[in-house]
Scaffold this active site. Structure first.
Site, PDB file in Angstrom:
ATOM      1  N   THR A  15     -10.535   8.804   2.469  1.00 48.60           N
ATOM      2  CA  THR A  15     -10.322   7.289   2.404  1.00 48.60           C
ATOM      3  C   THR A  15     -10.646   6.755   3.548  1.00 48.60           C
ATOM      4  O   THR A  15     -10.584   7.155   4.813  1.00 48.60           O
ATOM      5  CB  THR A  15      -8.671   7.133   2.192  1.00 48.60           C
ATOM      6  OG1 THR A  15      -8.195   6.122   2.227  1.00 48.60           O
ATOM      7  CG2 THR A  15      -8.059   7.925   3.248  1.00 48.60           C
ATOM      8  N   TYR A  48      -0.522   9.463   4.832  1.00 53.01           N
ATOM      9  CA  TYR A  48      -1.616   9.668   3.826  1.00 53.01           C
ATOM     10  C   TYR A  48      -2.980   9.514   4.289  1.00 53.01           C
ATOM     11  O   TYR A  48      -3.595  10.620   4.112  1.00 53.01           O
ATOM     12  CB  TYR A  48      -1.604   8.127   2.867  1.00 53.01           C
ATOM     13  CG  TYR A  48      -2.940   8.353   1.907  1.00 53.01           C
ATOM     14  CD1 TYR A  48      -3.209   9.188   1.032  1.00 53.01           C
ATOM     15  CD2 TYR A  48      -4.029   7.303   2.009  1.00 53.01           C
ATOM     16  CE1 TYR A  48      -4.287   9.097   0.226  1.00 53.01           C
ATOM     17  CE2 TYR A  48      -4.910   7.231   1.425  1.00 53.01           C
ATOM     18  CZ  TYR A  48      -5.364   8.212   0.370  1.00 53.01           C
ATOM     19  OH  TYR A  48      -6.424   8.152  -0.271  1.00 53.01           O
TER      20      TYR A  48
HETATM   21  N1  UFG Z   1      -1.442  -6.835  -1.616  1.00 50.31           N
HETATM   22  C1  UFG Z   1      -0.718  -8.125  -2.013  1.00 50.31           C
HETATM   23  N2  UFG Z   1       0.169  -8.136  -2.921  1.00 50.31           N
HETATM   24  C2  UFG Z   1       0.509  -7.018  -3.731  1.00 50.31           C
HETATM   25  C3  UFG Z   1      -0.490  -5.746  -3.352  1.00 50.31           C
HETATM   26  C4  UFG Z   1      -1.343  -5.931  -2.378  1.00 50.31           C
HETATM   27  O1  UFG Z   1      -0.779  -9.232  -1.110  1.00 50.31           O
HETATM   28  O2  UFG Z   1       1.165  -6.963  -4.523  1.00 50.31           O
HETATM   29  C5  UFG Z   1      -2.544  -7.071  -0.613  1.00 50.31           C
HETATM   30  C6  UFG Z   1      -2.002  -6.134   0.552  1.00 50.31           C
HETATM   31  O3  UFG Z   1      -1.351  -6.726   1.660  1.00 50.31           O
HETATM   32  C7  UFG Z   1      -3.657  -6.159   1.173  1.00 50.31           C
HETATM   33  C8  UFG Z   1      -4.312  -6.245   0.183  1.00 50.31           C
HETATM   34  O4  UFG Z   1      -3.505  -6.769  -0.992  1.00 50.31           O
HETATM   35  O5  UFG Z   1      -3.820  -7.037   1.908  1.00 50.31           O
HETATM   36  C9  UFG Z   1      -5.034  -4.810  -0.589  1.00 50.31           C
HETATM   37  O6  UFG Z   1      -4.008  -4.001  -0.982  1.00 50.31           O
HETATM   38  P1  UFG Z   1      -3.794  -2.703  -1.630  1.00 50.31           P
HETATM   39  O7  UFG Z   1      -2.549  -1.975  -1.595  1.00 50.31           O
HETATM   40  O8  UFG Z   1      -4.500  -2.763  -2.991  1.00 50.31           O
HETATM   41  O9  UFG Z   1      -5.023  -1.828  -1.018  1.00 50.31           O
HETATM   42  P2  UFG Z   1      -4.977  -1.393   0.508  1.00 50.31           P
HETATM   43  O10 UFG Z   1      -6.158  -1.933   1.527  1.00 50.31           O
HETATM   44  O11 UFG Z   1      -3.554  -1.545   1.457  1.00 50.31           O
HETATM   45  O12 UFG Z   1      -5.192   0.147   0.506  1.00 50.31           O
HETATM   46  C10 UFG Z   1      -6.499   0.606   0.216  1.00 50.31           C
HETATM   47  C11 UFG Z   1      -6.466   1.709  -0.478  1.00 50.31           C
HETATM   48  C12 UFG Z   1      -5.597   2.882   0.196  1.00 50.31           C
HETATM   49  C13 UFG Z   1      -6.325   3.344   1.256  1.00 50.31           C
HETATM   50  C14 UFG Z   1      -6.135   1.774   2.123  1.00 50.31           C
HETATM   51  C15 UFG Z   1      -6.878   2.140   3.449  1.00 50.31           C
HETATM   52  O13 UFG Z   1      -6.025   1.575  -1.665  1.00 50.31           O
HETATM   53  O14 UFG Z   1      -5.890   4.115  -0.902  1.00 50.31           O
HETATM   54  O15 UFG Z   1      -6.862   0.921   1.586  1.00 50.31           O
HETATM   55  O16 UFG Z   1      -6.352   1.462   4.422  1.00 50.31           O
HETATM   56  F1  UFG Z   1      -5.508   4.174   2.149  1.00 50.31           F
END
Ligand code: UFG
Length: 328
Positions: free
Chosen positions: A121, A145
């Site tokens: 990841t 994670y």
């Molecule tokens: N977000 C929102 N509202 C939500 C969900 C997400 O605004 O309800 C935003 C988050 O704050 C972030 C973006 O959308 O800015 C993407 O969020 P995700 O949770 O979809 O994904 P992440 O970037 O946090 O996580 C991804 C992978 C993880 C991995 C990570 C690496 O899904 O498995 O990148 O940093 F660990």
């Protein structure tokens, strides 16, 4: 070994693993699934594919599979993947991901497995000052994670060096979308990833969406991520298997497109394609979110000859939306 491969897919009943199973079938290979169904779904297992129900840490079960099938390679997807949960319950991640993966590698070495593709990841990079991020960037995970996956990478690398085992480690950025033919998609409950949450709102499964942070140093103030279509991600795995089959060297590569979209971009595309106004609530920043996370995927393209075919946010969202509409 002939061109035909028998591939053990751990987590093959999960979101990403099920797309791997489909790609193997489409290419004429034989997938064999190992899944404990803690987050996997029977619905995602195609008819006729052998399934072993159990945990990757069960050495006896792995030995039984390897005795029943001549396994040419493994693709190890099975893992716990929810970042906030890893903060509140780190042991789950160190046990399910690092410890179980260690036992699984041990069982694979014992069974004489020669090729290993591992799901890692972008979380191993933590917050970086520079984007796009290449594989030489420092690893400084911000949550258990990411640490659990980084430790698994190290263990795999060390074990491969000591055994007749070669590997490809793939570091995923933001995986999204669904099979274009509607055969597989995300079923995980509750949804934790942005595109899944947004399409659930678009089909009326949830009333509103929280937008975490509007004051980031980005053009529209919301976080930027490199969203990769799950089928292109699987294309990288297929390229990795071909590389290992051709006796290619062990390697590590990022999986993303090399450009990003903001949270607002994503929500706009979802609203447009669903022809529905989404109820969006501006919320404070979520702990641990980096402003920008974009992959430098030139290594994947150069060394594995990977060429994405779905590099288009509209396509990712429309496939996710179609899946959501078909699987209420
Ligand atoms: N977000 C929102 N509202 C939500 C969900 C997400 O605004 O309800 C935003 C988050 O704050 C972030 C973006 O959308 O800015 C993407 O969020 P995700 O949770 O979809 O994904 P992440 O970037 O946090 O996580 C991804 C992978 C993880 C991995 C990570 C690496 O899904 O498995 O990148 O940093 F660990």
């Amino acid at each position: 070994m002939s061109d035909h491969m028998t591939v053990l897919v751990t987590g093959g009943a999960g979101y990403i693993g099920s797309h791997m199973v489909l790609a193997l079938l489409d290419a004429g290979h034989q997938p064999v699934i190992l899944d404990d169904f803690s987050t996997g779904h029977e619905q995602l297992v195609p008819n006729g594919v052998p399934v072993f129900r159990g945990n990757v840490a069960d050495a006896g079960l792995v030995a039984e599979i390897c005795n029943s099938y001549e396994i040419d390679a493994v693709a190890h997807f099975a893992a716990s993947i929810v970042v906030p949960e890893s903060v509140s319950d780190p042991l789950k991640y160190y046990l399910n991901n690092t410890a179980s993966t260690t036992r699984f590698i041990a069982a694979c070495v014992e069974a004489g497995i020669k090729r290993f593709v591992f799901s890692s990841t972008a979380a191993v990079y933590g917050n970086q000052d520079h984007n796009p991020i290449n594989e030489d960037a420092s690893t400084q995970p911000e949550n258990p994670y990411g640490t659990s996956k980084l430790m698994s990478e190290t263990i795999l690398r060390d074990c491969a060096r000591a055994a007749d085992l070669s590997y490809v480690i793939l570091r995923y950025f933001n995986v999204a979308g669904a099979d274009s033919k509607g055969r597989a998609g995300q079923l995980s409950q509750p949804a934790t990833h942005l595109i899944k949450i947004a399409v659930e709102a678009a089909v009326g499964k949830r009333s509103s969406i929280q937008l975490y942070g509007t004051d980031y140093p980005t053009p529209d103030g919301t976080c930027i991520r490199d969203y990769i279509h799950v089928s292109d991600l699987i294309g990288a795995h297929m390229a990795a298997l071909a590389h290992l089959q051709a006796d290619g060297e062990s390697m590590l590569a990022n999986c993303g497109y090399g450009h990003g979209a903001s949270v607002r971009d994503v929500l706009d595309v979802v609203a447009t394609l669903a022809r529905k106004e989404l109820a969006i609530t501006d919320a404070p920043r979520r702990a641990g979110d980096a402003a920008i996370l974009v992959a430098d995927s030139s290594k994947l393209r150069r060394k594995l000859g990977w060429t994405p075919v779905y590099d288009d946010l509209q396509k990712i969202v429309s496939d996710a939306l179609a899946w959501e509409q078909a699987n209420p």
